[in-house]
Design a protein around this motif. Sequence first.
Motif, PDB file in Angstrom:
ATOM      1  N   TYR A 126      -4.194  -4.698   7.356  1.00  0.00           N
ATOM      2  CA  TYR A 126      -5.391  -3.680   7.503  1.00  0.00           C
ATOM      3  C   TYR A 126      -5.718  -2.782   8.495  1.00  0.00           C
ATOM      4  CZ  TYR A 126     -10.373  -2.839   7.209  1.00  0.00           C
ATOM      5  OH  TYR A 126     -11.522  -2.479   7.160  1.00  0.00           O
ATOM      6  N   GLY A 131      -2.650  -1.003   4.969  1.00  0.00           N
ATOM      7  CA  GLY A 131      -3.875  -0.483   4.491  1.00  0.00           C
ATOM      8  C   GLY A 131      -4.980   0.030   5.534  1.00  0.00           C
ATOM      9  N   CYS A 134      -8.546   1.945   4.862  1.00  0.00           N
ATOM     10  CA  CYS A 134      -9.330   1.506   3.713  1.00  0.00           C
ATOM     11  C   CYS A 134     -10.091   0.248   3.831  1.00  0.00           C
ATOM     12  CB  CYS A 134      -8.420   1.033   2.560  1.00  0.00           C
ATOM     13  SG  CYS A 134      -7.616  -0.694   2.958  1.00  0.00           S
ATOM     14  N   ARG A 135     -11.119   0.063   3.080  1.00  0.00           N
ATOM     15  CA  ARG A 135     -12.220  -0.969   3.210  1.00  0.00           C
ATOM     16  C   ARG A 135     -11.828  -2.119   2.420  1.00  0.00           C
ATOM     17  NH1 ARG A 135     -14.834  -0.708   7.471  1.00  0.00           N
ATOM     18  NH2 ARG A 135     -16.791  -1.559   6.557  1.00  0.00           N
ATOM     19  N   ASP A 136     -11.425  -2.157   1.369  1.00  0.00           N
ATOM     20  CA  ASP A 136     -11.172  -3.055   0.305  1.00  0.00           C
ATOM     21  C   ASP A 136      -9.707  -3.362   0.041  1.00  0.00           C
ATOM     22  OD1 ASP A 136     -14.240  -3.476  -0.081  1.00  0.00           O
ATOM     23  OD2 ASP A 136     -13.850  -1.595  -1.048  1.00  0.00           O
ATOM     24  N   MET A 137      -9.363  -4.596   0.210  1.00  0.00           N
ATOM     25  CA  MET A 137      -7.925  -4.845   0.202  1.00  0.00           C
ATOM     26  C   MET A 137      -7.328  -6.203  -0.120  1.00  0.00           C
ATOM     27  SD  MET A 137      -5.490  -4.036   3.636  1.00  0.00           S
ATOM     28  CE  MET A 137      -3.659  -4.207   3.587  1.00  0.00           C
ATOM     29  N   PRO A 263      -9.804  -3.640  -5.274  1.00  0.00           N
ATOM     30  CA  PRO A 263      -9.429  -3.223  -4.046  1.00  0.00           C
ATOM     31  C   PRO A 263      -8.805  -1.761  -4.214  1.00  0.00           C
ATOM     32  CG  PRO A 263      -7.840  -4.699  -5.013  1.00  0.00           C
ATOM     33  CD  PRO A 263      -8.624  -4.612  -5.772  1.00  0.00           C
ATOM     34  N   GLU A 264      -8.836  -1.277  -2.999  1.00  0.00           N
ATOM     35  CA  GLU A 264      -8.286   0.165  -2.809  1.00  0.00           C
ATOM     36  C   GLU A 264      -6.734   0.007  -2.542  1.00  0.00           C
ATOM     37  OE1 GLU A 264      -9.937   2.509   0.123  1.00  0.00           O
ATOM     38  OE2 GLU A 264      -8.433   3.988  -0.058  1.00  0.00           O
ATOM     39  N   VAL A 265      -6.495  -1.102  -1.715  1.00  0.00           N
ATOM     40  CA  VAL A 265      -4.839  -1.169  -1.441  1.00  0.00           C
ATOM     41  C   VAL A 265      -4.714  -2.504  -1.884  1.00  0.00           C
ATOM     42  CG1 VAL A 265      -3.179  -1.265   0.396  1.00  0.00           C
ATOM     43  CG2 VAL A 265      -5.130   0.502   0.303  1.00  0.00           C
ATOM     44  N   ASN A 299      -6.545   5.316  -8.690  1.00  0.00           N
ATOM     45  CA  ASN A 299      -6.341   5.573  -7.197  1.00  0.00           C
ATOM     46  C   ASN A 299      -6.132   4.537  -6.321  1.00  0.00           C
ATOM     47  OD1 ASN A 299      -6.908   8.325  -7.914  1.00  0.00           O
ATOM     48  ND2 ASN A 299      -8.987   8.201  -7.498  1.00  0.00           N
ATOM     49  N   VAL A 300      -5.734   3.437  -6.936  1.00  0.00           N
ATOM     50  CA  VAL A 300      -5.227   2.232  -6.290  1.00  0.00           C
ATOM     51  C   VAL A 300      -3.839   2.434  -5.719  1.00  0.00           C
ATOM     52  CG1 VAL A 300      -5.160  -0.379  -6.236  1.00  0.00           C
ATOM     53  CG2 VAL A 300      -6.946   0.603  -7.235  1.00  0.00           C
ATOM     54  N   ARG A 301      -3.640   1.775  -4.663  1.00  0.00           N
ATOM     55  CA  ARG A 301      -2.219   1.559  -4.051  1.00  0.00           C
ATOM     56  C   ARG A 301      -1.816   0.417  -4.168  1.00  0.00           C
ATOM     57  NH1 ARG A 301      -1.923   3.504   1.187  1.00  0.00           N
ATOM     58  NH2 ARG A 301      -4.089   3.251   1.528  1.00  0.00           N
TER      59      ARG A 301
END
Length: 326
Positions: A126, A131, A134-137, A263-265, A299-301
């Motif tokens: 993170y 990550g 990002c904020r949410d992972m 999550p974003e990532v 848009n999630v990685r």
Amino acid sequence: MSPKKQEYVVGIDLGGTKIYAAVVDHKGRILGIGRKRTKAELGFETTVQRMAICVKEAAAEADVNLDEVIAVGVGSPGPLDLKRGMIIETPNLGWKDAPLKASLKALLKRPVAIDNDGNVGLLGEYAYGAGHGCRDMVGLFIGTGIGGGVIINGKLLHGFNENAGELGHMILNPEGPMCGCGTRGCLEAFASRLAIEREIRAAVAGGAAAAIFDNVEKPDAPLRSKRLSEAFAAGDAAVVAAVEKSARYVGYGVASLLNIFNPEVVVIGGGVVEAIGEPYVRLVEQTASQNVFKIALRNVRIVAAELKDDSAVLGAAMLAWQKAYK
Ligand SMILES: [Zn+2]
């Protein structure tokens, strides 16, 4: 407050077989390292002394005085009692009620912060790895077992009893194989390196041809990542099938995590992922994307860990910065 240039922290990765300590600066650069075998069988106090020696070696290599180290962070196998700084119990190391934080603090005379290895590995990725920004992972680390963690709005999720994030023990099939935790059908029981090895050996016992055990001195010895990597690359059918099964199950787990946390990532790391590489991560992504609400995927990685062996020491270093500046 933010870290000053002349301040340093130490991150320690306490593993089942090795201790790895690193002096880290305010930019997340590793300036010096110390490594030793854990030797958990010699007892907790011996291992803590070995950890302190690793820290001193890392400081010497970095040309940093211990006085300039403002805090020490440790990623440890758990479950942990974070309030008391204790290892409650760890089957891997064979200790119970071990006062990790107090013992290390007494030896180093520095403030110490601890968290479990999955959380710390995720924190490293993170802050400094896959990550970053990002904020949410969420993260899953596929090794002998499966560790993981969840970061929501920039903070590790610890939960009521500080034991959140045991992502390897989400139950995917209550009639599945027995898991090390004592229940059936956890993700770990389907997808860890031990599960992959079990699948390969079962296929071979059932008559499948698998070159992975040809020309090997001790075919019964535990399967190492290097051999797994070579056999997968060579297209050994039983190995490819077992690895793909592992990745598919991780994919189902990731689908659930996407639906639950959005999550974003999603970072996928650990020894198995390092051994197999991008094909593993793409198969995880494929399975996850076929089994998830489309909105939770936008848009999630879904990416491989970037820091490899350093994710836990760098995460432990971040834990130390947080301890110093909270
Ligand atoms: Zn389990």
